[in-house]
Scaffold this motif. Structure first.
Motif, short mmCIF file in Angstrom:
data_model
loop_
_atom_site.label_atom_id
_atom_site.label_comp_id
_atom_site.label_asym_id
_atom_site.label_seq_id
_atom_site.Cartn_x
_atom_site.Cartn_y
_atom_site.Cartn_z
N ILE A 1 0.84 -1.20 0.00
CA ILE A 1 0.00 0.00 0.00
C ILE A 1 0.87 1.25 0.00
O ILE A 1 0.63 2.18 -0.78
CB ILE A 1 -0.98 -0.02 1.19
N SER A 2 1.89 1.28 0.85
CA SER A 2 2.79 2.44 0.90
C SER A 2 3.47 2.66 -0.45
O SER A 2 3.58 3.80 -0.91
CB SER A 2 3.85 2.25 1.98
N ALA A 3 3.92 1.57 -1.06
CA ALA A 3 4.57 1.69 -2.37
C ALA A 3 3.61 2.25 -3.41
O ALA A 3 3.99 3.12 -4.21
CB ALA A 3 5.11 0.33 -2.82
N LEU A 4 2.36 1.80 -3.39
CA LEU A 4 1.38 2.29 -4.35
C LEU A 4 0.93 3.72 -4.04
O LEU A 4 0.50 4.44 -4.94
CB LEU A 4 0.18 1.35 -4.43
N GLU A 5 1.02 4.11 -2.79
CA GLU A 5 0.72 5.51 -2.44
C GLU A 5 1.84 6.44 -2.92
O GLU A 5 1.60 7.58 -3.26
CB GLU A 5 0.47 5.65 -0.94
N ARG A 6 3.07 5.92 -2.95
CA ARG A 6 4.19 6.71 -3.48
C ARG A 6 4.11 6.83 -5.00
O ARG A 6 4.34 7.90 -5.55
CB ARG A 6 5.52 6.07 -3.08
N LYS A 7 3.82 5.71 -5.66
CA LYS A 7 3.68 5.70 -7.12
C LYS A 7 2.57 4.72 -7.45
O LYS A 7 2.67 3.53 -7.14
CB LYS A 7 4.98 5.26 -7.80
N SER A 8 1.52 5.22 -8.08
CA SER A 8 0.33 4.39 -8.32
C SER A 8 0.61 3.24 -9.28
O SER A 8 1.59 3.25 -10.05
CB SER A 8 -0.80 5.26 -8.88
#
Length: 161
Positions: free
Chosen positions: A137-144
């Motif tokens: 989730i954190s990774a996808l919040e940084r870059k979708s």
């Protein structure tokens, strides 16, 4: 099909369905005085001492506006939530009813046991799944995901666009 050939959304939906199906069986056996659905849990757990806006609930529960609105509507119909006064008429606020507070109090110990079982499951599979999901989730919040697909399309020329 191996798990590596299936999309993460499919696996997450299936995992969620497995948990929700059995959680609802458990809730039904508890005679809570309401047809309690697993989807109510993150909403009812979000409440502290007073009313909350739909936006506040959405941020805590981390679902879409439509999903939180639909769940709140169902919970109102079930008698778990009621409209609450708001100083800003543009902001809908809700609060737990007496029944909602009673159900939350009853289920609090139950949820602690559920967390214990999840801890046991993570030890059984030797994967800290909740940590892995939080990191994803954190990774996808940084870059979708969209940005990542677009980037791969540009660098590798793959895809059909």
């Amino acid at each position: 099909m191996s798990p590596k050939e299936v999309g993460i959304g499919e696996l997450l939906r299936h995992l969620s369905d497995l948990f929700d199906r059995d959680a609802e069986r458990i809730y039904a056996s508890m005679k809570l005085g309401v047809d309690y659905r697993a989807r109510y849990t993150p909403v009812i757990r979000a409440f502290g001492d007073g009313p909350m806006s739909i936006g506040e609930l959405q941020k805590i529960v981390r679902v879409t506006q439509g999903a939180i609105s639909q769940t709140v509507k169902l919970m109102k119909e079930a008698g778990l939530l009621e409209a609450a006064d708001s100083t800003d008429q543009r902001v809908s606020r809700v609060d737990l009813t007496k029944l909602g507070r009673s159900v939350k109090a009853t289920l609090t110990a139950e949820w602690e046991m559920h967390i214990d079982v999840i801890n046991d499951l993570e030890r059984e599979i030797d994967v800290p799944l909740r940590e892995a999901l939080a990191e994803m989730i954190s990774a996808l919040e940084r870059k979708s995901y969209f940005e990542r697909i677009e980037e791969k399309t540009k660098t590798e020329g793959c895809g059909i666009r």
